[in-house]
Design an enzyme around this catalytic site. Structure first.
Site, short mmCIF file in Angstrom:
data_model
loop_
_atom_site.label_atom_id
_atom_site.label_comp_id
_atom_site.label_asym_id
_atom_site.label_seq_id
_atom_site.Cartn_x
_atom_site.Cartn_y
_atom_site.Cartn_z
CE LYS A 80 -3.69 -2.56 2.23
NZ LYS A 80 -4.28 -3.01 3.49
CD GLN B 176 -3.28 -4.71 6.56
OE1 GLN B 176 -3.21 -3.73 5.83
NE2 GLN B 176 -3.82 -5.85 6.17
CG ASP C 233 -10.04 -0.87 4.30
OD1 ASP C 233 -9.67 -1.09 3.14
OD2 ASP C 233 -9.39 -1.21 5.30
#
Length: 295
Positions: free
Chosen positions: A53, A97, A120
């Site tokens: 990322k 995460q 997300d």
């Protein structure tokens, strides 16, 4: 192999080219989109994902910060970090995460992230908007699947789409996207899972088959009809002593047998994976645009 290969790397590059124009517009106004990632503990797979990322941000010249916290971090301490980022106007996207250490409640942590910074797309408010047909941020993998289908001309409109897998990350949001009254939706959707009886009877009905079961070679050639379009979301590590790293990657689809019958199919790797990352970049740019009042 007679099937067309649906190239996620190529589509991701096309989207990056489109994003660069939007990023330039933001930078001309003194705004650099900022994605801040929180990593708790030292899970090896999570560290790889976070690194990917960060590289994706750097390639687009986005600002990316990784906050690394020890595995012993308490839920309260993690909440404090997120609330600080919520209040920081220079941070446009926040990503925690997963998975988190077992002593931390992941669902509660997701709810702490401000919906406007939830790139997300997992916050309950954003999930509700998706179901209602007024989405803010689309979950990255489902959004990537839709992009692959539409950009290759396999629009779901009027098709029977069978999804194998019902996770909150892929199966459920993808089903909701596909049934919306939109150009990229209007599909008839069947969702299969571990309690589905006669799975192959349903998969053989699919015009478009999306495999997101998390188990290698769940879908084999005898389970699909000729001319099906297959999207393989699975990325499974399979032990392989012949490989230097000790394993190789396989999807949820037995590529060799299914590709002989499919009209089109995604490879693993190189299919859905690159799309997940680039859709995260797209959400981050969108967040920066919204928070700066450009859209």
């Amino acid at each position: 192999m007679s099937a067309i290969l649906i190239d996620g790397k190529k589509v991701a590059e096309d989207i990056r080219a489109e994003l660069r124009l939007r990023i330039e517009r933001l930078k001309n106004k003194g705004i650099t989109p900022n994605l801040t990632v929180i990593l708790v503990g030292e899970d090896p797979a999570s560290q790889v994902y976070v690194s990917m990322k960060k590289k994706a941000c750097e390639a687009l010249e986005l600002f990316s910060e990784t906050i690394r916290l020890p595995a012993q971090t308490t839920q309260e301490e993690l909440v404090e970090h997120i609330e600080r980022l919520n209040q920081d106007p220079s941070v446009h996207g926040i990503l925690v995460q997963m998975p988190l250490p077992s002593h931390i409640n992941s669902n509660q942590i997701i709810e702490v992230i401000h919906p406007r910074k939830d790139v997300d797309g997992f916050h309950p408010i954003n999930v509700g908007r998706l179901v209602a047909g007024t989405p803010s941020f689309l979950p990255c993998t489902p959004a990537g699947v839709i992009e692959l289908l539409t950009r290759y001309g396999y629009t779901p409109d009027g098709k029977h789409v069978v999804i194998v897998g019902r996770s909150n990350i892929v199966g459920k949001p993808l089903a909701n996207l596909l049934i919306q009254k939109t150009p990229a939706g209007n599909a008839t959707v069947t969702v299969c899972h571990t309690h589905t009886k006669n799975l192959s009877d349903l998969t053989r009905q699919a015009d478009i088959l999306i495999a997101a079961a998390g188990r290698p070679r769940t879908i084999t050639g005898d389970m699909v009809k000729k001319g099906v379009v297959v999207i393989d979301v699975g990325v499974n590590r399979v032990d392989d002593p012949t490989q230097k790293r000790g394993y190789h990657l396989e999807g949820d689809v037995d590529f060799a047998s299914v590709s002989e019958k499919a009209a089109a199919i995604t490879p693993v790797p190189g299919g859905v994976g690159p799309m997940t990352i680039v859709m995260l970049m797209k959400n981050t740019v969108q967040a920066a645009e919204e928070q700066s009042g450009l859209i």
